[in-house]
Design a protein around this motif. Structure first.
Motif, PDB file in Angstrom:
ATOM      1  N   ALA A  46      -7.436   7.804  -2.615  1.00 44.58           N
ATOM      2  CA  ALA A  46      -8.865   8.114  -2.449  1.00 44.58           C
ATOM      3  C   ALA A  46      -9.229   9.258  -1.787  1.00 44.58           C
ATOM      4  CB  ALA A  46      -9.539   6.591  -1.858  1.00 44.58           C
ATOM      5  N   ASP A  47     -10.084   9.917  -2.269  1.00 44.41           N
ATOM      6  CA  ASP A  47     -10.725  11.128  -1.560  1.00 44.41           C
ATOM      7  C   ASP A  47     -11.266  10.925  -0.178  1.00 44.41           C
ATOM      8  OD1 ASP A  47      -9.949  12.664  -3.612  1.00 44.41           O
ATOM      9  OD2 ASP A  47     -11.507  12.715  -4.759  1.00 44.41           O
ATOM     10  N   TYR A  48     -10.997  11.891   0.595  1.00 43.34           N
ATOM     11  CA  TYR A  48     -11.701  11.795   1.916  1.00 43.34           C
ATOM     12  C   TYR A  48     -13.033  12.179   1.881  1.00 43.34           C
ATOM     13  CZ  TYR A  48     -12.730  11.924   6.986  1.00 43.34           C
ATOM     14  OH  TYR A  48     -13.462  11.876   8.200  1.00 43.34           O
ATOM     15  N   ILE A  88     -11.254  -0.320   6.392  1.00 45.87           N
ATOM     16  CA  ILE A  88      -9.684  -0.311   6.765  1.00 45.87           C
ATOM     17  C   ILE A  88      -9.151   0.060   5.256  1.00 45.87           C
ATOM     18  CG2 ILE A  88      -7.490  -1.145   7.439  1.00 45.87           C
ATOM     19  CD1 ILE A  88      -9.296  -0.341   9.605  1.00 45.87           C
ATOM     20  N   ASP A  89      -9.605  -0.789   4.167  1.00 44.18           N
ATOM     21  CA  ASP A  89      -8.691  -0.846   2.812  1.00 44.18           C
ATOM     22  C   ASP A  89      -9.155   0.879   2.510  1.00 44.18           C
ATOM     23  OD1 ASP A  89      -7.876  -3.152   2.843  1.00 44.18           O
ATOM     24  OD2 ASP A  89      -9.198  -3.936   1.503  1.00 44.18           O
ATOM     25  N   HIS A  90     -10.225   1.413   2.813  1.00 48.66           N
ATOM     26  CA  HIS A  90     -10.692   2.731   2.193  1.00 48.66           C
ATOM     27  C   HIS A  90      -9.903   3.545   2.981  1.00 48.66           C
ATOM     28  CE1 HIS A  90     -13.205   5.946   0.727  1.00 48.66           C
ATOM     29  NE2 HIS A  90     -13.392   6.476   1.818  1.00 48.66           N
ATOM     30  N   LEU A  91      -9.791   3.479   4.247  1.00 49.82           N
ATOM     31  CA  LEU A  91      -8.942   4.430   5.091  1.00 49.82           C
ATOM     32  C   LEU A  91      -7.471   4.540   4.362  1.00 49.82           C
ATOM     33  CD1 LEU A  91     -10.279   3.930   8.798  1.00 49.82           C
ATOM     34  CD2 LEU A  91     -11.009   5.842   7.111  1.00 49.82           C
ATOM     35  N   LEU A  92      -7.027   3.316   4.384  1.00 44.66           N
ATOM     36  CA  LEU A  92      -5.569   3.107   3.877  1.00 44.66           C
ATOM     37  C   LEU A  92      -5.429   4.089   2.448  1.00 44.66           C
ATOM     38  CD1 LEU A  92      -4.494  -0.386   4.831  1.00 44.66           C
ATOM     39  CD2 LEU A  92      -3.568   1.946   5.978  1.00 44.66           C
ATOM     40  N   LEU A  93      -6.326   3.576   1.563  1.00 41.23           N
ATOM     41  CA  LEU A  93      -6.338   4.404   0.288  1.00 41.23           C
ATOM     42  C   LEU A  93      -6.499   5.876   0.506  1.00 41.23           C
ATOM     43  CD1 LEU A  93      -8.284   1.704  -1.805  1.00 41.23           C
ATOM     44  CD2 LEU A  93      -5.652   2.113  -1.946  1.00 41.23           C
ATOM     45  N   THR A  94      -7.085   6.422   1.331  1.00 42.94           N
ATOM     46  CA  THR A  94      -7.414   7.867   1.696  1.00 42.94           C
ATOM     47  C   THR A  94      -5.947   8.278   2.245  1.00 42.94           C
ATOM     48  OG1 THR A  94      -9.665   7.545   2.091  1.00 42.94           O
ATOM     49  CG2 THR A  94      -8.729   9.361   2.918  1.00 42.94           C
ATOM     50  N   ALA A  95      -5.452   7.625   3.148  1.00 40.57           N
ATOM     51  CA  ALA A  95      -4.079   7.927   3.787  1.00 40.57           C
ATOM     52  C   ALA A  95      -3.129   8.282   2.904  1.00 40.57           C
ATOM     53  CB  ALA A  95      -3.696   7.004   4.853  1.00 40.57           C
ATOM     54  N   VAL A 144       0.705  -1.302   0.039  1.00 41.59           N
ATOM     55  CA  VAL A 144       0.006  -0.001   0.051  1.00 41.59           C
ATOM     56  C   VAL A 144       0.900   1.278   0.030  1.00 41.59           C
ATOM     57  CG1 VAL A 144      -1.604   1.260   1.322  1.00 41.59           C
ATOM     58  CG2 VAL A 144      -1.987  -1.341   1.470  1.00 41.59           C
ATOM     59  N   TRP A 145       1.884   1.356   0.732  1.00 40.00           N
ATOM     60  CA  TRP A 145       2.648   2.645   0.844  1.00 40.00           C
ATOM     61  C   TRP A 145       4.280   2.334   0.949  1.00 40.00           C
ATOM     62  CZ3 TRP A 145      -1.100   1.977   4.856  1.00 40.00           C
ATOM     63  CH2 TRP A 145      -0.520   1.317   5.987  1.00 40.00           C
ATOM     64  N   GLN A 146       4.933   3.286   0.653  1.00 39.77           N
ATOM     65  CA  GLN A 146       6.347   3.300   0.753  1.00 39.77           C
ATOM     66  C   GLN A 146       6.750   3.531   2.532  1.00 39.77           C
ATOM     67  OE1 GLN A 146       8.490   2.724  -1.611  1.00 39.77           O
ATOM     68  NE2 GLN A 146       6.710   2.325  -2.694  1.00 39.77           N
ATOM     69  N   PRO A 147       7.907   3.521   2.711  1.00 36.55           N
ATOM     70  CA  PRO A 147       8.122   3.459   4.263  1.00 36.55           C
ATOM     71  C   PRO A 147       7.444   4.654   4.918  1.00 36.55           C
ATOM     72  CG  PRO A 147      10.333   3.188   3.050  1.00 36.55           C
ATOM     73  CD  PRO A 147       9.007   3.480   1.772  1.00 36.55           C
ATOM     74  N   ILE A 148       6.940   4.191   6.045  1.00 33.55           N
ATOM     75  CA  ILE A 148       5.866   5.199   6.815  1.00 33.55           C
ATOM     76  C   ILE A 148       6.742   5.576   8.123  1.00 33.55           C
ATOM     77  CG2 ILE A 148       4.055   4.400   5.573  1.00 33.55           C
ATOM     78  CD1 ILE A 148       3.284   2.803   7.957  1.00 33.55           C
ATOM     79  N   ASP A 149       6.044   6.713   8.562  1.00 29.55           N
ATOM     80  CA  ASP A 149       6.467   7.073  10.059  1.00 29.55           C
ATOM     81  C   ASP A 149       5.311   8.064  10.539  1.00 29.55           C
ATOM     82  OD1 ASP A 149       8.133   7.193  12.117  1.00 29.55           O
ATOM     83  OD2 ASP A 149       9.595   8.117  11.253  1.00 29.55           O
ATOM     84  N   GLY A 150       5.419   8.135  11.889  1.00 29.66           N
ATOM     85  CA  GLY A 150       4.626   9.248  12.511  1.00 29.66           C
ATOM     86  C   GLY A 150       3.021   8.567  12.787  1.00 29.66           C
ATOM     87  N   PRO A 151       1.920   9.286  12.761  1.00 26.91           N
ATOM     88  CA  PRO A 151       0.819   8.715  12.848  1.00 26.91           C
ATOM     89  C   PRO A 151       0.414   7.880  11.809  1.00 26.91           C
ATOM     90  CG  PRO A 151       0.844  11.374  12.733  1.00 26.91           C
ATOM     91  CD  PRO A 151       1.953  10.569  12.195  1.00 26.91           C
TER      92      PRO A 151
END
Length: 183
Positions: free
Chosen positions: A148-150, A137-144, A99-106
């Motif tokens: 995907a639009d919030y 969760i998939d929707h929230l991850l895509l939004t993050a 889903v994403w590249q290296p992540i940090d923070g919230p």
């Protein structure tokens, strides 16, 4: 002795034997009822004691089974937390998440918490709850990650769907919860 005398003597003998027999029969019947009552009371008492002992044994067995099941769940939760933390570290450091590249923070904190939650749900939830959870969760991850639009109305719909599936699973659904606000 003539025939009438013999017949009277025979009849008197039968009557006296019959009367005594009737008394003996009545006494034996009464004594049988008394003994049967005592035996029945004793058997009832013994069955009552056995039933109470069995009930106590079942209660002890039930408590042990519940304690064992709770201990298993606690252990599984601890394993889930360890694995979730490890996976979150790997996502943060290595970035092999699909889903994403290296992540940090919230986002890293969210990632760790979602992994824990998934493990907890997988232990107890039916597939319908898992599916509703995955959709949210998939929707929230895509939004993050910006794919995907919030839109609050979409998130709310997915959250309410998950909650309604959970309510159905635990047996309190008397109809779905619906949003009746204006936002």
């Amino acid at each position: 002795m003539n025939l009438d005398d013999a017949l009277n003597l025979f009849t008197a003998g039968l009557v006296s034997i019959g009367g005594g027999g009737l008394v003996v029969f009545a006494l034996s019947s009464w004594l049988g009822k008394v003994w049967a009552g005592r035996i029945l009371r004793e058997e009832t008492h013994q069955l009552s004691v056995q039933l109470e002992t069995t009930k106590r044994d079942l209660d002890v067995f039930k408590e042990k089974a519940i304690r064992f099941q709770n201990d298993k769940i606690i252990t599984y939760r601890e394993i889930t937390e360890i694995v979730a933390k490890l996976l979150a570290i790997m996502d943060r450091e290595i970035g092999n998440s699909p889903v994403w590249q290296p992540i940090d923070g919230p986002l890293n904190e969210f990632n760790e918490q979602r992994l824990k939650l998934y493990g907890y749900l997988a232990m107890v939830a039916p597939q319908a709850v898992m599916d509703a959870h995955d959709d949210l969760i998939d929707h929230l991850l895509l939004t993050a990650i910006g794919e995907a639009d919030y839109k609050w109305s979409e998130v709310r719909e997915k959250v309410l769907f998950l909650l309604n599936v959970i309510r159905e699973d635990i047996g309190i659904a008397k109809g779905p919860i619906v949003y009746k606000g204006k936002l």
